[in-house]
Design a protein around this motif. Structure first.
Motif, PDB file in Angstrom:
ATOM      1  N   UNK A   1      55.351  40.234  31.498  1.00 38.36           N
ATOM      2  CA  UNK A   1      54.902  39.856  30.159  1.00 38.36           C
ATOM      3  C   UNK A   1      53.524  39.190  30.113  1.00 38.36           C
ATOM      4  N   UNK A   2      53.175  38.426  31.113  1.00 36.02           N
ATOM      5  CA  UNK A   2      51.878  37.748  31.104  1.00 36.02           C
ATOM      6  C   UNK A   2      50.739  38.767  31.152  1.00 36.02           C
ATOM      7  N   UNK A   3      50.819  39.697  32.078  1.00 38.21           N
ATOM      8  CA  UNK A   3      49.765  40.707  32.219  1.00 38.21           C
ATOM      9  C   UNK A   3      49.712  41.616  30.998  1.00 38.21           C
ATOM     10  N   UNK A   4      50.857  42.104  30.554  1.00 38.23           N
ATOM     11  CA  UNK A   4      50.891  43.032  29.419  1.00 38.23           C
ATOM     12  C   UNK A   4      50.371  42.357  28.154  1.00 38.23           C
ATOM     13  N   UNK A   5      50.795  41.141  27.884  1.00 42.05           N
ATOM     14  CA  UNK A   5      50.313  40.454  26.680  1.00 42.05           C
ATOM     15  C   UNK A   5      48.813  40.164  26.752  1.00 42.05           C
ATOM     16  N   UNK A   6      48.317  39.802  27.923  1.00 43.18           N
ATOM     17  CA  UNK A   6      46.872  39.568  28.077  1.00 43.18           C
ATOM     18  C   UNK A   6      46.097  40.848  27.791  1.00 43.18           C
ATOM     19  N   UNK A   7      46.560  41.950  28.361  1.00 40.01           N
ATOM     20  CA  UNK A   7      45.864  43.220  28.169  1.00 40.01           C
ATOM     21  C   UNK A   7      45.979  43.730  26.733  1.00 40.01           C
ATOM     22  N   UNK A   8      47.093  43.461  26.090  1.00 39.77           N
ATOM     23  CA  UNK A   8      47.229  43.828  24.672  1.00 39.77           C
ATOM     24  C   UNK A   8      46.212  43.059  23.825  1.00 39.77           C
ATOM     25  N   UNK A   9      46.041  41.782  24.118  1.00 38.50           N
ATOM     26  CA  UNK A   9      45.060  40.986  23.367  1.00 38.50           C
ATOM     27  C   UNK A   9      43.645  41.539  23.562  1.00 38.50           C
ATOM     28  N   UNK A  10      43.316  41.889  24.807  1.00 47.61           N
ATOM     29  CA  UNK A  10      41.988  42.462  25.095  1.00 47.61           C
ATOM     30  C   UNK A  10      41.812  43.773  24.344  1.00 47.61           C
ATOM     31  N   UNK A  11      42.823  44.624  24.399  1.00 47.57           N
ATOM     32  CA  UNK A  11      42.748  45.918  23.712  1.00 47.57           C
ATOM     33  C   UNK A  11      42.605  45.728  22.207  1.00 47.57           C
ATOM     34  N   UNK A  12      43.385  44.816  21.640  1.00 43.89           N
ATOM     35  CA  UNK A  12      43.324  44.579  20.199  1.00 43.89           C
ATOM     36  C   UNK A  12      41.952  44.030  19.786  1.00 43.89           C
ATOM     37  N   UNK A  13      41.387  43.157  20.617  1.00 45.51           N
ATOM     38  CA  UNK A  13      40.053  42.605  20.314  1.00 45.51           C
ATOM     39  C   UNK A  13      38.995  43.714  20.347  1.00 45.51           C
ATOM     40  N   UNK A  14      39.103  44.617  21.304  1.00 47.16           N
ATOM     41  CA  UNK A  14      38.138  45.732  21.383  1.00 47.16           C
ATOM     42  C   UNK A  14      38.273  46.652  20.166  1.00 47.16           C
ATOM     43  N   UNK A  15      39.510  46.911  19.775  1.00 45.14           N
ATOM     44  CA  UNK A  15      39.723  47.758  18.589  1.00 45.14           C
ATOM     45  C   UNK A  15      39.174  47.085  17.340  1.00 45.14           C
ATOM     46  N   UNK A  16      39.287  45.775  17.275  1.00 46.51           N
ATOM     47  CA  UNK A  16      38.780  45.038  16.117  1.00 46.51           C
ATOM     48  C   UNK A  16      37.270  45.069  15.992  1.00 46.51           C
ATOM     49  N   UNK A  17      36.574  45.226  17.137  1.00 45.21           N
ATOM     50  CA  UNK A  17      35.107  45.271  17.125  1.00 45.21           C
ATOM     51  C   UNK A  17      34.573  46.644  16.776  1.00 45.21           C
ATOM     52  N   UNK A  18      35.411  47.637  16.784  1.00 45.37           N
ATOM     53  CA  UNK A  18      34.933  49.016  16.502  1.00 45.37           C
ATOM     54  C   UNK A  18      34.768  49.272  15.039  1.00 45.37           C
TER      55      UNK A  18
END
Length: 88
Positions: free
Chosen positions: A71-88
């Motif tokens: 859960x720690x790795x997956x949640x961290x990577x989800x946050x990174x992915x969501x932040x990148x999608x938000x910048x597009x």
């Protein structure tokens, strides 16, 4: 069953992650000096291209089994992915 498992004969069963899925998560848990080192490790350890690796990783982030496994790795990577999608 998703394409991420080894299939019906998977020793992990239909509810578990494959060894390859676990290896992908293990690569993401590590820190890397730069993209070249990570890409090299992906090719050497997993025997796949970095492009295929990121396809698998992205699918894993949406897999509840991966979240249960790490859960720690997956949640961290989800946050990174969501932040990148938000910048597009």
């Amino acid at each position: 069953m998703t394409a991420l498992t080894n299939g019906p004969d998977d020793p992990n069963g239909p509810a578990g992650l494959s060894d390859r899925d676990r290896a992908v998560l293990a690569v993401e848990r590590q820190s890397w000096a730069g993209p070249g080192a990570k890409d090299r490790a992906i090719r050497e350890r997993l025997g796949i291209s970095p492009t295929r690796y990121y396809q698998l990783l992205n699918a894993l982030l949406d897999d509840r089994r991966a979240l249960e496994e790490d859960p720690v790795t997956v949640n961290r990577l989800r946050r990174v992915r969501d932040a990148r999608r938000g910048r597009r």
